[in-house]
Design a protein around this motif. Structure first.
Motif, mmCIF file in Angstrom:
data_model
loop_
_atom_site.group_PDB
_atom_site.id
_atom_site.type_symbol
_atom_site.label_atom_id
_atom_site.label_comp_id
_atom_site.label_asym_id
_atom_site.label_seq_id
_atom_site.Cartn_x
_atom_site.Cartn_y
_atom_site.Cartn_z
ATOM 1 N N GLN A 130 -26.489 -3.060 -5.786
ATOM 2 C CA GLN A 130 -25.993 -3.402 -7.131
ATOM 3 C C GLN A 130 -25.643 -4.893 -7.221
ATOM 4 N N LEU A 131 -25.042 -5.411 -6.156
ATOM 5 C CA LEU A 131 -24.653 -6.827 -6.145
ATOM 6 C C LEU A 131 -25.869 -7.728 -6.358
ATOM 7 N N ARG A 132 -27.002 -7.329 -5.776
ATOM 8 C CA ARG A 132 -28.229 -8.127 -5.917
ATOM 9 C C ARG A 132 -28.726 -8.131 -7.356
ATOM 10 N N ARG A 133 -28.304 -7.144 -8.127
ATOM 11 C CA ARG A 133 -28.714 -7.085 -9.543
ATOM 12 C C ARG A 133 -27.645 -7.653 -10.471
ATOM 13 N N LEU A 134 -26.580 -8.209 -9.886
ATOM 14 C CA LEU A 134 -25.469 -8.673 -10.731
ATOM 15 C C LEU A 134 -25.906 -9.662 -11.819
ATOM 16 N N PRO A 135 -26.738 -10.665 -11.492
ATOM 17 C CA PRO A 135 -27.133 -11.598 -12.562
ATOM 18 C C PRO A 135 -27.793 -10.877 -13.740
ATOM 19 N N GLU A 136 -28.600 -9.873 -13.428
ATOM 20 C CA GLU A 136 -29.246 -9.067 -14.468
ATOM 21 C C GLU A 136 -28.198 -8.320 -15.305
ATOM 22 N N PHE A 137 -27.194 -7.754 -14.636
ATOM 23 C CA PHE A 137 -26.146 -6.999 -15.343
ATOM 24 C C PHE A 137 -25.336 -7.919 -16.255
ATOM 25 N N VAL A 138 -24.971 -9.087 -15.708
ATOM 26 C CA VAL A 138 -24.163 -10.024 -16.502
ATOM 27 C C VAL A 138 -24.952 -10.473 -17.729
ATOM 28 N N ALA A 139 -26.236 -10.793 -17.517
ATOM 29 C CA ALA A 139 -27.071 -11.243 -18.644
ATOM 30 C C ALA A 139 -27.174 -10.149 -19.707
ATOM 31 N N ALA A 140 -27.307 -8.904 -19.266
ATOM 32 C CA ALA A 140 -27.427 -7.795 -20.218
ATOM 33 C C ALA A 140 -26.137 -7.618 -21.017
ATOM 34 N N LYS A 141 -24.982 -7.681 -20.335
ATOM 35 C CA LYS A 141 -23.691 -7.537 -21.028
ATOM 36 C C LYS A 141 -23.507 -8.670 -22.038
ATOM 37 N N GLN A 142 -23.871 -9.887 -21.616
ATOM 38 C CA GLN A 142 -23.679 -11.038 -22.504
ATOM 39 C C GLN A 142 -24.620 -10.959 -23.707
ATOM 40 N N ALA A 143 -25.817 -10.436 -23.497
ATOM 41 C CA ALA A 143 -26.771 -10.310 -24.609
ATOM 42 C C ALA A 143 -26.277 -9.270 -25.623
ATOM 43 N N ILE A 144 -25.742 -8.157 -25.116
ATOM 44 C CA ILE A 144 -25.203 -7.133 -26.018
ATOM 45 C C ILE A 144 -24.026 -7.724 -26.807
#
Ligand SMILES: *Cc1c(COP(=O)(O)O)cnc(C)c1O
Length: 397
Positions: free
Chosen positions: A273-287
């Motif tokens: 999950q940590l390796r996908r953190l940038p993807e998660f942060v970008a998704a939250k910020q886009a929403i």
């Protein structure tokens, strides 16, 4: 929907990972994909499923690199990490610990575990986090009257929004009180300007604690992390989380420790999950950006947007015009099968913490009375975002 629950702000409306009932939009569910599946199976196949194994160390090292701390110690939960942190900061029975009034109870339960009392400090309205002005006033008052200072100040970066940490650190340095950061909700958030530019939440205090509960931005199923730049604190944290076992001597334990170590199986999931953190942060910020634009003309207070602070919008939350709106607004969402949830009842209104000393309390009460979180899973489709927007807009029309 019950508003009395004291659980974390997500994951209870619909079970994490479960589809929302009858085609609804859940509040927030974990984002588990093939990378996580492969990592967990590999850990299972390795035979290292419990608290020893390569994934734990790898998770710690990669976590420290990701957030920019020198050391990281994996724990069985965020609450456990905070408990160990308080003990490392010397919190003992009868002590006081200053803590944000507006937070999830996982911030304050460990203060009670140590037999310490909570000194609750209200939020300010810019970040919804601990108000530096109230903190300064209280510490200065104590200094002037000769009263003891709290053993430490625990700040929380709620909902992925950094607190006014530069100012708080300055005040705490002035009164020689260490700062503990509860960054359970703010992994990936930080500062891009000002004295803390380039730093991430959880790494600016003496110790920072994170959570990988199922409702957080990255999950290990359940788990936490304690970070620090102090080698001795890191060594002590690892010691205390592993039953204070002395190495190389059969079953010698030099103090009372805890079984607070993260398992290898959980660490494998957390690492993926940590390796996908940038993807998660970008998704939250886009929403968050999409909701902000869609709600701009509504009589809502939108989540903080502050120059120089990079919030993750882990749990996108708005404030309604009045406390009287909360129940009908939540009912309106529920009718449309949209997962919404009230924010936390402030600690001063929680039975176990009701006799705390409270400084302020009006802001946290208003945040609770008017705050509602909206669906913001990282994999939330554009169509589902549109459903949420329609539901919110239609409440006001
Ligand atoms: C989730 C959370 C915790 C506790 O973390 P766990 O891993 O669930 O024990 C502590 N503080 C805050 C602010 C949280 O949101």
């Amino acid at each position: 929907m019950s508003q009395a629950g004291s659980g974390p702000a997500t994951g209870e409306t619909h079970a994490p990972g479960a589809p929302a009932p009858q085609g609804g939009v859940p509040l927030a569910v974990p984002d588990i994909g093939p990378l996580e599946r492969a990592a967990v199976i590999e850990a299972l196949d390795s035979g290292f499923v419990s608290s020893v194994g390569p994934a734990v160390t790898e998770f710690e090292q990669e976590f420290a690199r990701t957030v920019g701390s020198t050391y990281a110690v994996a724990c069985s939960s965020g609450t456990a990490a905070i408990h160990v942190a308080l003990r490392l900061l010397g919190v003992e029975p009868g002590d006081e610990v200053a803590c944000s009034d507006f937070t999830f109870v996982g911030s304050s339960n460990p203060i009670a575990y140590q037999g310490a009392r909570t000194l609750l400090i209200d939020s300010e309205t810019d970040t919804w986090n601990l108000d530096p002005a109230l903190l300064r006033q209280e510490l200065a008052r104590r200094a002037a009257s000769g009263e003891a200072q709290p053993r430490c100040v625990e700040i929380v970066h709620v909902l992925g929004q950094p607190a006014q940490a530069a100012e708080i650190l300055e005040i705490c340095a002035e009164f020689s009180v260490p700062v503990l950061e509860d960054a359970a909700e703010s992994l990936g958030a930080g500062w891009s300007a000002g004295p803390l530019a380039g730093r991430q939440t959880g790494t600016v205090g003496t110790i920072g604690c994170f959570s990988f509960n199922g409702n957080k931005i990255a999950t290990s199923g359940g788990g936490g992390m304690l970070v620090t730049d102090d080698a001795e604190l890191a060594r002590r944290a690892k010691h205390l989380t592993t039953q204070a076992k002395v190495p190389d001597v059969g079953y010698l334990h030099d103090e009372v420790g805890y079984n607070y170590r993260l398992t290898n199986l959980a660490a494998a999931l957390g690492l993926a999950q940590l390796r996908r953190l940038p993807e998660f942060v970008a998704a939250k910020q886009a929403i968050a950006a999409r909701y902000d634009a869609a709600f701009a003309d509504l009589p809502l207070t939108l989540p903080p947007r502050i120059e120089g602070m990079d919030a993750t919008y882990w749990l996108y939350s708005v404030l309604l015009p009045s406390p009287a709106d909360r129940a009908p607004f939540l009912a309106h969402l529920e009718e449309r099968k949209i997962g919404g949830r009230a924010l936390w009842r402030p600690l001063h209104a929680q039975p176990p913490f009701a006799d705390s000393t409270l400084v302020g309390g009006e802001v946290s009460t208003r945040l609770f009375d008017t705050g509602v979180s909206l669906p913001c899973s990282t994999q939330l489709s554009e169509a589902d975002q549109a459903r949420v927007i329609d539901a919110v807009v239609s409440y006001f029309s």
